[in-house]
Design an enzyme around this catalytic site. Structure first.
Site, PDB file in Angstrom:
ATOM      1  N   HIS A 232       0.847  -1.192   0.000  1.00  0.00           N
ATOM      2  CA  HIS A 232       0.000   0.000   0.000  1.00  0.00           C
ATOM      3  C   HIS A 232       0.886   1.247   0.000  1.00  0.00           C
ATOM      4  O   HIS A 232       1.940   1.265   0.655  1.00  0.00           O
ATOM      5  CB  HIS A 232      -0.883  -0.037   1.263  1.00  0.00           C
ATOM      6  CG  HIS A 232      -1.945   1.015   1.271  1.00  0.00           C
ATOM      7  ND1 HIS A 232      -1.679   2.319   1.607  1.00  0.00           N
ATOM      8  CD2 HIS A 232      -3.260   0.964   0.967  1.00  0.00           C
ATOM      9  CE1 HIS A 232      -2.789   3.026   1.517  1.00  0.00           C
ATOM     10  NE2 HIS A 232      -3.771   2.231   1.127  1.00  0.00           N
ATOM     11  N   ARG A 275      -2.991   1.242  -4.155  1.00  0.00           N
ATOM     12  CA  ARG A 275      -2.684  -0.174  -4.367  1.00  0.00           C
ATOM     13  C   ARG A 275      -3.346  -0.669  -5.655  1.00  0.00           C
ATOM     14  O   ARG A 275      -4.191   0.025  -6.239  1.00  0.00           O
ATOM     15  CB  ARG A 275      -3.081  -1.034  -3.160  1.00  0.00           C
ATOM     16  CG  ARG A 275      -4.472  -0.780  -2.636  1.00  0.00           C
ATOM     17  CD  ARG A 275      -4.673  -1.486  -1.307  1.00  0.00           C
ATOM     18  NE  ARG A 275      -5.859  -0.991  -0.655  1.00  0.00           N
ATOM     19  CZ  ARG A 275      -6.805  -1.756  -0.123  1.00  0.00           C
ATOM     20  NH1 ARG A 275      -6.686  -3.066  -0.155  1.00  0.00           N
ATOM     21  NH2 ARG A 275      -7.845  -1.211   0.463  1.00  0.00           N
ATOM     22  N   TYR A 284      -2.356  10.296  -2.104  1.00  0.00           N
ATOM     23  CA  TYR A 284      -1.205   9.491  -2.546  1.00  0.00           C
ATOM     24  C   TYR A 284      -0.194  10.330  -3.327  1.00  0.00           C
ATOM     25  O   TYR A 284       0.894   9.849  -3.637  1.00  0.00           O
ATOM     26  CB  TYR A 284      -1.672   8.285  -3.358  1.00  0.00           C
ATOM     27  CG  TYR A 284      -2.544   7.345  -2.550  1.00  0.00           C
ATOM     28  CD1 TYR A 284      -2.109   6.870  -1.313  1.00  0.00           C
ATOM     29  CD2 TYR A 284      -3.797   6.948  -2.990  1.00  0.00           C
ATOM     30  CE1 TYR A 284      -2.909   6.034  -0.548  1.00  0.00           C
ATOM     31  CE2 TYR A 284      -4.602   6.112  -2.229  1.00  0.00           C
ATOM     32  CZ  TYR A 284      -4.156   5.672  -1.008  1.00  0.00           C
ATOM     33  OH  TYR A 284      -4.943   4.850  -0.244  1.00  0.00           O
ATOM     34  N   ASP A 335      -9.762  14.255  -2.048  1.00  0.00           N
ATOM     35  CA  ASP A 335      -9.373  12.946  -2.577  1.00  0.00           C
ATOM     36  C   ASP A 335      -9.581  12.899  -4.100  1.00  0.00           C
ATOM     37  O   ASP A 335      -8.653  12.669  -4.872  1.00  0.00           O
ATOM     38  CB  ASP A 335     -10.239  11.935  -1.786  1.00  0.00           C
ATOM     39  CG  ASP A 335     -10.353  10.543  -2.357  1.00  0.00           C
ATOM     40  OD1 ASP A 335      -9.987  10.337  -3.509  1.00  0.00           O
ATOM     41  OD2 ASP A 335     -10.848   9.657  -1.642  1.00  0.00           O
ATOM     42  N   HIS A 345      -6.462  15.836   3.401  1.00  0.00           N
ATOM     43  CA  HIS A 345      -6.172  15.839   1.967  1.00  0.00           C
ATOM     44  C   HIS A 345      -5.546  17.160   1.523  1.00  0.00           C
ATOM     45  O   HIS A 345      -4.741  17.178   0.586  1.00  0.00           O
ATOM     46  CB  HIS A 345      -7.433  15.516   1.146  1.00  0.00           C
ATOM     47  CG  HIS A 345      -7.743  14.054   1.157  1.00  0.00           C
ATOM     48  ND1 HIS A 345      -8.620  13.490   2.065  1.00  0.00           N
ATOM     49  CD2 HIS A 345      -7.241  13.023   0.425  1.00  0.00           C
ATOM     50  CE1 HIS A 345      -8.651  12.180   1.868  1.00  0.00           C
ATOM     51  NE2 HIS A 345      -7.829  11.866   0.885  1.00  0.00           N
TER      52      HIS A 345
HETATM   53  C1  LIG Z   1       2.574   8.492   9.725  1.00  0.00           C
HETATM   54  C2  LIG Z   1       1.369   7.720   9.407  1.00  0.00           C
HETATM   55  C3  LIG Z   1       0.441   7.438  10.504  1.00  0.00           C
HETATM   56  C4  LIG Z   1       1.206   7.300   8.142  1.00  0.00           C
HETATM   57  C5  LIG Z   1       0.035   6.621   7.618  1.00  0.00           C
HETATM   58  C6  LIG Z   1       0.324   6.161   6.235  1.00  0.00           C
HETATM   59  C7  LIG Z   1      -0.843   5.517   5.614  1.00  0.00           C
HETATM   60  C8  LIG Z   1      -1.080   4.077   5.913  1.00  0.00           C
HETATM   61  C9  LIG Z   1      -1.596   6.240   4.773  1.00  0.00           C
HETATM   62  C10 LIG Z   1      -2.717   5.707   4.016  1.00  0.00           C
HETATM   63  C11 LIG Z   1      -3.997   6.274   4.476  1.00  0.00           C
HETATM   64  C12 LIG Z   1      -5.143   5.870   3.592  1.00  0.00           C
HETATM   65  C13 LIG Z   1      -5.640   6.806   2.570  1.00  0.00           C
HETATM   66  C14 LIG Z   1      -5.706   4.705   3.750  1.00  0.00           C
HETATM   67  C15 LIG Z   1      -6.853   4.340   2.922  1.00  0.00           C
HETATM   68  O1  LIG Z   1      -6.918   2.980   2.795  1.00  0.00           O
HETATM   69  P1  LIG Z   1      -8.144   2.444   1.954  1.00  0.00           P
HETATM   70  O2  LIG Z   1      -8.112   0.973   1.923  1.00  0.00           O
HETATM   71  O3  LIG Z   1      -9.397   3.080   2.461  1.00  0.00           O
HETATM   72  O4  LIG Z   1      -7.844   3.147   0.585  1.00  0.00           O
HETATM   73  P2  LIG Z   1      -7.485   2.582  -0.845  1.00  0.00           P
HETATM   74  O5  LIG Z   1      -8.747   2.094  -1.426  1.00  0.00           O
HETATM   75  O6  LIG Z   1      -6.948   3.793  -1.551  1.00  0.00           O
HETATM   76  O7  LIG Z   1      -6.435   1.518  -0.679  1.00  0.00           O
HETATM   77 ZN   LIG Z   2      -6.945   9.963   0.540  1.00  0.00          ZN
END
Ligand SMILES: CC(C)=CCC/C(C)=C/CC/C(C)=C/COP(=O)(O)OP(=O)(O)O
Ligand SMILES: [Zn+2]
Length: 433
Positions: A232, A275, A284, A335, A345
């Site tokens: 990810h 991902r 991202y 987003d 964001h």
């Molecule tokens: C320092 C610190 C705490 C850092 C965090 C880094 C981190 C894991 C960021 C990702 C955050 C995020 C947008 C998750 C969404 O997952 P999702 O499964 O909802 O989104 P997707 O569909 O884009 O994968």
């Molecule tokens: Zn986001």
């Protein structure tokens, strides 16, 4: 600069329609509408060129968005009560990246808030009377870096922070996010950022962490939260940045990583997904976009080779799709089209915009340090610099924002000031604890 607008770049479901492919095509529809509206009509005979000259970063709207939030949030935002250090970081960093001064009242309020959130046993809590948390501590320390000045630095109890970090440490090199909490690569990143900034790195604190991150690299090439779990973008930035602090980028399979990271940029949208087979998202722009300068360093590439992604396409996505539209008029970044802007964001879109405008790399004329020495950290951190000749600013010249450090996500001057302050202390001797 122009870009051929073509539906040829759209996602191909190869005849297998799924909920995921439907969502992907819906997002492309909404983005296609925006990009089509930017096509120069005189170029329609050959498909159509997007006119990139007029993209505008809505600075004053974004500043207003942050200032309004800092003036007090309505009760609907109660969930943010547990993310107070994050709220400070998102607002202060967005303002700083936009080049705004942090005035004395905001400084005072940030210092008072964070003082209250420090736990007597070390670390910072997300909200009053909560457990100290590694993510909250990461955000609190970076907010203090942004506020700057001795009065702000002095609120941090370094000895207690070190002792608390050691209680979060696990024998396999990973960290709990809080007592009995979840364990993933974020913990290592947060701990390494805090320890490197506060000059509290010791071999005990760092032992096994690089090896743990290496175990999180998946068969796809990106980094997942813990071994065996899908790669990810968020965890990839955390893993890569932590390895850069540790001077251990050598533990990764860089070719596989590069391939996975390049695949995160979506050909039609221009922004990154987090991902495989997931949707574009403005945040991202930092989590994946910020990993590119670190990858670039690991691969031994220079500004002459440019980054391994299309910087103009990312800026087009941020400026055209993550800001307000005619339907939705407000400051702040988001987003994707159809979503509301928010503070998280706004900061991560701006940090990603910054890293795509500026070529940030390692200045080889600065002294090289022994990569195995944890005490080489401040030198390694400050080797990062901007190459002005490699700047790329899409749209109006006034869109240019402050350069940020890819590992720390904040601008260089507050970082340098913080390092000057904390590295005047002698390094911690593990034997005193
Ligand atoms: C320092 C610190 C705490 C850092 C965090 C880094 C981190 C894991 C960021 C990702 C955050 C995020 C947008 C998750 C969404 O997952 P999702 O499964 O909802 O989104 P997707 O569909 O884009 O994968
Ligand atoms: Zn986001």
């Amino acid at each position: 600069m122009s870009h051929l607008f073509s539906y040829d770049f759209r996602y191909d479901d190869n005849g297998y329609e799924t909920q995921t492919s439907q969502k992907q095509l819906e997002v492309e529809d909404s983005i296609g509408e925006i990009y089509l509206s930017l096509v120069d009509p005189d170029t329609m005979h050959h498909g159509g060129d997007i006119d990139d000259s007029k993209h505008k970063l809505l600075r004053s709207k974004h500043e207003q968005f942050m200032h309004t939030a800092l003036g007090g949030l309505p009760s609907g935002f109660v969930a943010l009560d547990a993310s107070q250090p994050w709220f400070s970081l998102w607002c202060l960093n967005s303002l700083d990246i936009l080049g705004c001064e942090i005035d004395s009242l905001l400084r005072r309020r940030t210092i008072d808030t964070l003082t209250r959130l420090q736990s007597p046993g070390g670390g910072f809590c997300g909200g009053n009377k909560q457990l100290p948390h590694l993510a909250g501590s990461f955000a609190a320390v970076l907010a203090i870096v942004l506020v700057g000045g001795d009065e702000a630095y002095q609120i941090i109890d370094r000895d207690a922070m070190y002792q608390w970090l050691m209680t979060m440490k696990r024998p396999d090199g990973s960290f709990f996010m809080h007592t009995d909490g979840e364990v993933d690569v974020r913990g290592i990143y947060c701990a390494m950022v805090i320890a490197s900034l506060l000059n509290i790195m010791t071999p005990e604190l760092t032992k096994g962490s690089a090896e743990f991150i290496a175990r999180c690299q998946t068969c796809e090439g990106g980094i997942g939260p813990f071994p065996g779990v899908e790669a990810h973008g968020g965890y990839t930035l955390c893993g890569l940045a932590a390895l850069e602090i540790l001077g251990r980028l050598d533990v990764l399979d860089l070719k596989r990583l590069a391939r996975w990271m390049c695949a995160r940029q979506l050909s039609f949208e221009g922004g990154f997904s987090g991902r495989t087979n997931k949707l574009v998202d403005g945040c991202y722009s930092y989590w994946v976009g910020g990993a590119f300068p670190i990858l670039q360093k690991a691969l031994g590439r220079s500004a002459r080779d440019d980054y391994l992604y299309d910087r103009a396409a990312l800026q087009r996505y941020i400026l055209a799709c993550c800001q307000e539209t005619k339907q939705q008029r407000s400051g702040g970044l988001r987003d994707k089209p159809g979503k509301s802007p928010d503070y998280y964001h706004t900061m991560y879109c701006l940090a990603g915009l910054s890293l795509s405008q500026h070529y940030v790399g390692v200045d080889s004329s600065k002294p090289v340090v022994d990569a195995s020495s944890v005490y080489g950290v401040p030198v390694r951190m400050m080797q990062w610099d901007v190459t002005p000749a490699s700047q790329l600013v899409l749209g109006l010249r006034s869109n240019v924002v402050k350069p940020v450090h890819p590992v720390y996500s904040v601008s260089f001057v507050p970082l340098a000031n913080c390092i000057k302050y904390f590295y005047a202390f002698p390094p911690l001797s593990p034997t005193i604890f």
